[in-house]
Write a protein that holds these residues in place. Structure first.
Motif, PDB file in Angstrom:
ATOM      1  N   UNK A 278      37.738  61.473 -89.359  1.00  0.00           N
ATOM      2  CA  UNK A 278      38.986  61.573 -88.433  1.00  0.00           C
ATOM      3  C   UNK A 278      40.140  61.042 -88.005  1.00  0.00           C
ATOM      4  N   UNK A 279      40.643  61.658 -89.218  1.00  0.00           N
ATOM      5  CA  UNK A 279      42.387  60.656 -89.842  1.00  0.00           C
ATOM      6  C   UNK A 279      42.753  62.398 -89.997  1.00  0.00           C
ATOM      7  N   UNK A 280      42.176  63.033 -89.644  1.00  0.00           N
ATOM      8  CA  UNK A 280      42.531  64.609 -90.344  1.00  0.00           C
ATOM      9  C   UNK A 280      43.080  66.126 -89.006  1.00  0.00           C
ATOM     10  N   UNK A 281      43.541  66.306 -88.782  1.00  0.00           N
ATOM     11  CA  UNK A 281      44.218  67.549 -88.100  1.00  0.00           C
ATOM     12  C   UNK A 281      43.326  68.143 -87.144  1.00  0.00           C
ATOM     13  N   UNK A 282      42.505  68.659 -88.418  1.00  0.00           N
ATOM     14  CA  UNK A 282      41.432  69.426 -88.241  1.00  0.00           C
ATOM     15  C   UNK A 282      39.625  69.025 -87.529  1.00  0.00           C
ATOM     16  N   UNK A 283      40.109  67.852 -86.764  1.00  0.00           N
ATOM     17  CA  UNK A 283      39.120  67.622 -86.522  1.00  0.00           C
ATOM     18  C   UNK A 283      39.105  67.641 -84.579  1.00  0.00           C
ATOM     19  N   UNK A 284      40.283  68.252 -84.618  1.00  0.00           N
ATOM     20  CA  UNK A 284      41.473  68.024 -82.657  1.00  0.00           C
ATOM     21  C   UNK A 284      41.003  70.076 -82.554  1.00  0.00           C
ATOM     22  N   UNK A 285      40.223  70.210 -83.299  1.00  0.00           N
ATOM     23  CA  UNK A 285      40.314  71.961 -83.429  1.00  0.00           C
ATOM     24  C   UNK A 285      38.321  72.097 -83.088  1.00  0.00           C
ATOM     25  N   UNK A 286      37.910  72.945 -82.114  1.00  0.00           N
ATOM     26  CA  UNK A 286      36.960  73.001 -81.466  1.00  0.00           C
ATOM     27  C   UNK A 286      36.414  74.180 -81.660  1.00  0.00           C
ATOM     28  N   UNK A 287      34.587  74.136 -81.502  1.00  0.00           N
ATOM     29  CA  UNK A 287      34.513  75.561 -81.371  1.00  0.00           C
ATOM     30  C   UNK A 287      33.264  76.102 -80.737  1.00  0.00           C
ATOM     31  N   UNK A 288      32.856  77.100 -79.816  1.00  0.00           N
ATOM     32  CA  UNK A 288      31.257  77.241 -79.641  1.00  0.00           C
ATOM     33  C   UNK A 288      29.903  76.913 -80.929  1.00  0.00           C
ATOM     34  N   UNK A 289      29.303  75.675 -80.473  1.00  0.00           N
ATOM     35  CA  UNK A 289      28.044  75.933 -82.044  1.00  0.00           C
ATOM     36  C   UNK A 289      26.860  75.505 -81.092  1.00  0.00           C
ATOM     37  N   UNK A 290      25.605  75.895 -81.436  1.00  0.00           N
ATOM     38  CA  UNK A 290      24.732  75.722 -81.247  1.00  0.00           C
ATOM     39  C   UNK A 290      24.389  74.613 -80.966  1.00  0.00           C
ATOM     40  N   UNK A 291      23.450  73.506 -80.662  1.00  0.00           N
ATOM     41  CA  UNK A 291      23.202  72.147 -80.386  1.00  0.00           C
ATOM     42  C   UNK A 291      21.718  72.336 -81.772  1.00  0.00           C
ATOM     43  N   UNK A 292      21.001  73.181 -81.197  1.00  0.00           N
ATOM     44  CA  UNK A 292      20.027  73.479 -82.423  1.00  0.00           C
ATOM     45  C   UNK A 292      20.007  73.324 -83.272  1.00  0.00           C
ATOM     46  N   UNK A 293      20.732  74.698 -83.999  1.00  0.00           N
ATOM     47  CA  UNK A 293      21.261  75.266 -84.990  1.00  0.00           C
ATOM     48  C   UNK A 293      21.741  74.029 -85.829  1.00  0.00           C
ATOM     49  N   UNK A 294      23.019  73.093 -85.339  1.00  0.00           N
ATOM     50  CA  UNK A 294      23.354  72.317 -85.798  1.00  0.00           C
ATOM     51  C   UNK A 294      22.274  70.848 -86.168  1.00  0.00           C
ATOM     52  N   UNK A 295      21.263  70.912 -85.110  1.00  0.00           N
ATOM     53  CA  UNK A 295      20.414  69.351 -85.180  1.00  0.00           C
ATOM     54  C   UNK A 295      19.384  70.519 -86.670  1.00  0.00           C
ATOM     55  N   UNK A 296      18.737  71.241 -87.003  1.00  0.00           N
ATOM     56  CA  UNK A 296      18.530  71.488 -88.021  1.00  0.00           C
ATOM     57  C   UNK A 296      18.453  71.459 -88.947  1.00  0.00           C
TER      58      UNK A 296
END
Length: 420
Positions: A278-296
């Motif tokens: 949460x404290x890192x600057x990289x935490x605000x950088x986003x990208x398009x992710x597959x929810x199922x792939x991340x969950x698996x």
């Protein structure tokens, strides 16, 4: 000098500088144009005299060629001289210094225009006294008031233009600086003034606001990290210190204390991982992710879940569903929610289902599940966990601007993460 005077003073300085520059440029341009106009009038007048003298000289040469005699000029202000010595001494001296000169001033303030003639092989001089015909010099004093009026009109128009330009430039800057000052005084997010011009000022305002917002977000993350790590690690650190003292005293640890030691180490590990993310600057950088792939990926790599043979996991998430998120934070949410089901559920069952843009986590719980389970260190009486997982999930959802909702409907406990 107070801050208010500073803001208006800077704006006034810009305005005054702009007005001075515009008015000065207009004055210089007006002077140059009037000077060029006066010079043009003199040049035109002199060329008219020169052409008139040249025309008369051609006429005299033509008459001599036809009649073999020297006739007098047709104009009374013109005279023919046999040599330069017959002219005034000042004209003769100027002629000696400048042989190509055709205009000569006289001692009485008049002006002579001369032209040489070739009559019978001898050089004659045609002299025209144009003093009485010089219009420019006579009318110039009469034009001075009009020239002054032109200067006044030009300067007035230039001042109005500079005043308009100054207001157009300095007013948005003044409103912008007041917004920045108010934000710095109250530590609130910057609110840009309405109706900023769509030019460099508007672009500058957007860039500065974006930079300040990023800086404030970074400072807020740092403050949250400092506060949270101080709060969340105080209890496990105290317990570890006590257990270490027990080991140092050679008293050994009981089974309960050994379990407590392992739980505290796990708590420190999980808390530190989430808070650092949460404290890192990289935490605000986003990208398009597959929810199922991340969950698996989280399910496969989960070390506790892989060791449970009787745990029932039901996943109903379309493979085509994608979200805009930070991958590290998303996996931390999914991992902590899996941990919550493993540690807090009364039965080894977990249902994960996507409904619209909301991800539902459902598992059975006991009758005494508290309502505020997202607060730090809050857990049910039968829970074997530390009451920390859902609080960290809440923190991550706040940073990602997602909505987190918990619903207790015994015997079912439901966690809903609303992505949009």
């Amino acid at each position: 000098m107070n801050s208010k005077v500073d803001v208006t003073g800077k704006s006034t300085s810009i305005n005054r500088t702009l007005q001075t520059a515009v008015v000065s440029f207009a004055l210089i341009l007006a002077v140059c144009l009037v000077g060029l106009l006066i010079a043009y009038a003199y040049v035109v007048e002199d060329n008219v005299f020169n052409r008139l003298v040249n025309s008369e000289a051609t006429y005299l040469e033509q008459v001599y060629a036809e009649q073999d005699r020297i006739t007098q000029p047709r104009f009374p202000f013109m005279t023919v001289y046999a040599s330069w010595h017959e002219l005034p001494a000042s004209v003769y001296e100027l002629r000696e210094r400048s042989p190509e000169r055709v205009e000569f001033p006289t001692a009485t303030g008049g002006t002579l225009h001369v032209q040489t003639l070739q009559l019978g092989g001898n050089e004659w001089i045609l002299v025209a006294d144009v003093t009485g015909f010089e219009v420019s010099r006579d009318y110039l004093p009469r034009l001075v008031p009009w020239i002054g009026l032109i200067f006044a009109i030009v300067l007035g128009a230039a001042w109005l233009l500079s005043f308009y330009l100054g207001r157009s430039i300095t007013q948005p800057l003044t409103r912008l600086s007041n917004s920045f000052k108010q934000s710095s005084d109250t530590a609130a997010p910057i609110e840009l003034p309405q109706h900023l011009p769509p030019n460099e000022i508007g672009y500058l305002a957007d860039v500065v606001k974006s930079s300040v917002d990023k800086l404030q977000a970074a400072l807020q993350r740092e403050a949250d990290f400092t506060r949270d790590i101080s709060h969340e690690l105080r209890t496990p650190t105290t317990v570890l210190k006590f257990l270490v003292e027990r080991v140092d005293d050679a008293k050994g640890l009981t089974a309960q204390q050994g379990k407590q030691l392992r739980e505290m180490v796990t708590r420190i590990e999980e808390t530190t991982t989430v808070l650092l993310a949460l404290a890192r600057e990289e935490s605000v950088q986003t990208e398009s992710l597959s929810l199922l792939a991340e969950l698996e990926s989280c399910v496969v790599s989960h070390r506790k879940l892989s060791g449970l043979d009787d745990f029932e996991l039901h996943i109903n998430v379309p493979s085509s569903y994608r979200i805009q998120a930070n991958q590290n934070l998303l996996q931390l949410i999914l991992t902590n929610l899996i941990n919550n089901a493993i540690l807090h559920a009364s039965e080894p069952v977990l249902h994960i289902e996507l409904k619209g843009h909301a991800l539902h986590w459902s598992n059975p719980v006991g009758d005494q599940t508290p309502e505020n389970v997202t607060e730090s260190s809050v857990k049910g009486p039968a829970s074997r966990g530390l009451g920390q997982g859902l609080h960290l999930v809440k923190r991550i959802c706040e940073l990602s601007q997602w909505q987190l909702e918990t619903v207790v409907e015994p015997p079912i406990f439901r966690v809903v993460v609303q992505f949009k």
